[in-house]
Enzyme design. Sequence first.
Site, PDB file in Angstrom:
ATOM      1  N   LYS A 102      -6.094  29.015  -4.647  1.00  0.00           N
ATOM      2  CA  LYS A 102      -7.461  28.840  -4.156  1.00  0.00           C
ATOM      3  C   LYS A 102      -7.996  30.161  -3.629  1.00  0.00           C
ATOM      4  O   LYS A 102      -9.110  30.574  -3.970  1.00  0.00           O
ATOM      5  CB  LYS A 102      -7.486  27.790  -3.034  1.00  0.00           C
ATOM      6  CG  LYS A 102      -8.856  27.578  -2.425  1.00  0.00           C
ATOM      7  CD  LYS A 102      -8.803  26.736  -1.171  1.00  0.00           C
ATOM      8  CE  LYS A 102      -8.256  25.368  -1.390  1.00  0.00           C
ATOM      9  NZ  LYS A 102      -8.358  24.508  -0.191  1.00  0.00           N
ATOM     10  N   LYS A 114       0.031  28.204   5.192  1.00  0.00           N
ATOM     11  CA  LYS A 114      -0.425  26.986   5.868  1.00  0.00           C
ATOM     12  C   LYS A 114       0.512  26.716   7.033  1.00  0.00           C
ATOM     13  O   LYS A 114       1.678  27.130   7.024  1.00  0.00           O
ATOM     14  CB  LYS A 114      -0.419  25.801   4.900  1.00  0.00           C
ATOM     15  CG  LYS A 114      -1.418  24.706   5.253  1.00  0.00           C
ATOM     16  CD  LYS A 114      -2.836  25.110   4.893  1.00  0.00           C
ATOM     17  CE  LYS A 114      -3.817  23.975   5.184  1.00  0.00           C
ATOM     18  NZ  LYS A 114      -5.185  24.320   4.754  1.00  0.00           N
ATOM     19  N   ASP A 154      -7.920  23.071  10.307  1.00  0.00           N
ATOM     20  CA  ASP A 154      -7.715  22.062   9.260  1.00  0.00           C
ATOM     21  C   ASP A 154      -7.830  20.722   9.983  1.00  0.00           C
ATOM     22  O   ASP A 154      -8.400  20.656  11.081  1.00  0.00           O
ATOM     23  CB  ASP A 154      -6.350  22.248   8.574  1.00  0.00           C
ATOM     24  CG  ASP A 154      -6.202  21.464   7.272  1.00  0.00           C
ATOM     25  OD1 ASP A 154      -6.702  21.936   6.240  1.00  0.00           O
ATOM     26  OD2 ASP A 154      -5.610  20.363   7.292  1.00  0.00           O
ATOM     27  N   THR A 197     -17.253  24.645   3.421  1.00  0.00           N
ATOM     28  CA  THR A 197     -16.505  23.863   2.427  1.00  0.00           C
ATOM     29  C   THR A 197     -17.410  22.817   1.789  1.00  0.00           C
ATOM     30  O   THR A 197     -17.425  22.661   0.565  1.00  0.00           O
ATOM     31  CB  THR A 197     -15.285  23.190   3.066  1.00  0.00           C
ATOM     32  OG1 THR A 197     -14.501  24.172   3.748  1.00  0.00           O
ATOM     33  CG2 THR A 197     -14.424  22.516   2.001  1.00  0.00           C
TER      34      THR A 197
END
Length: 457
Positions: A102, A114, A154, A197
Amino acid sequence: MSNLPSEPEFEQAYKELASTIESSSLFKKNPEYRTALAVVSVPERVIQFRVVWEDDQGKVQINRGYRVQFNSALGPYKGGLRFHPTVNLSILKFLGFEQIFKNALTGLNIGGGKGGADFDPKGKSDNEIRRFCVSFMRELSKHIGADTDVPAGDIGVTGREIGYLFGAYRAQRNLWEGVLTGKGGSWGGSLIRPEATGYGVIYYVDHMISYASGGKESFKGKRVAISGSGNVAQYAALKAIELGATILSLSDSKGALISADGKGFSPADIALIAQVKVERKQLTEITSQDAFKGKFKYIPGARPWIHVGQVDVALPCATQNEVSGEEAEALIKAGAKFIAEGSNMGCSQAAIDAFEGHRKGNQAQGVWYGPGKAANCGGVAVSGLEMAQNSQRISWTAEEVDNKLKDIMEACFKNGLETAKEYCEPAEGELPSLVAGSNIAGFKKVAAAMHDQGDWW
């Protein structure tokens, strides 16, 4: 992969990428890339640690913290932190693996990673969350930095948590740097980051619609089903409404909120939902409000897909594997032509297979699926732009950031499209596979950088 402990989410992400590459001509033209795939599928570093903190009753609580630093060939590790009870190494490896490609598709110099913890912010006081964040950062701060690893938010990590984490890092390291993105606007954050996003998904799908229709159609008049009700879903809905679409659904972990009168959600409706989310309440708590009576029906325990009726566009924007194979078939029967993931790996493999299976045929009739690593890369793209602003100690206007976001999403779409045409050779009139094209484009860029740096040969 066979000698590893069972990591179902990571294995799903790996197989999805590997299968599309295997079915293309990439390995035939460049057989050496098989070695690159084996290397890139193993994280450069996995950090696990305990997080000990004190609740409001003075009791010691213990959680598990993680950071998966997956690949830094293109730049510092970049990817969010997730605070949720379901967090485990498999989920974070899947998210980190997806993040590599990505981030490559954004065109920015950022690697993939992550992290997070099995901590649940829901039901916790602000002081408990602050104490947890300070303890979490006490360990994480040893492994991150503006030129090493730049986490973001997140699920479960909002602007509040980013603020606590940044304050803890600054205090522990005696250093102000752009080590986290999603910061507050007055202390290093970027305009358009909360919206990025959701806006990016809509910009991406708008290109899908235009290409498939030969430039004759847009979002205007389209019926759109969206899952989720957080930032991604809210801003995707608002941008789609701005472009003339009707939003048929939103949802949360307890159920789906469906338009009952077919007129869809208004910006005012979404503003009320946003306030409910700020207050950390469920959608069930707003269905009795006067503004919602008669307009919407709440279906407990359901996802929107089989309840929205006729639909043109479906945007899973909640979490992974939120569209099953059965739900995918229901969406296709309901007329859905464009599906794009606002969430990471929002579609199960069975759902992807269903959508890809209906891609074949005339472009005007085919179903087109946009994978999350391409469709939802707008968030990390603006995070990368935030890093650039921090490095220069400047702030761009909202219009400047939005224009850069539009350019990135257009380039991402065209990159996946042209790569699919080159390596997957769609039949006459067939829509190119965006999942295959995006996988190959992202993989090739990372693999080439790794080769140049001696990571494989």
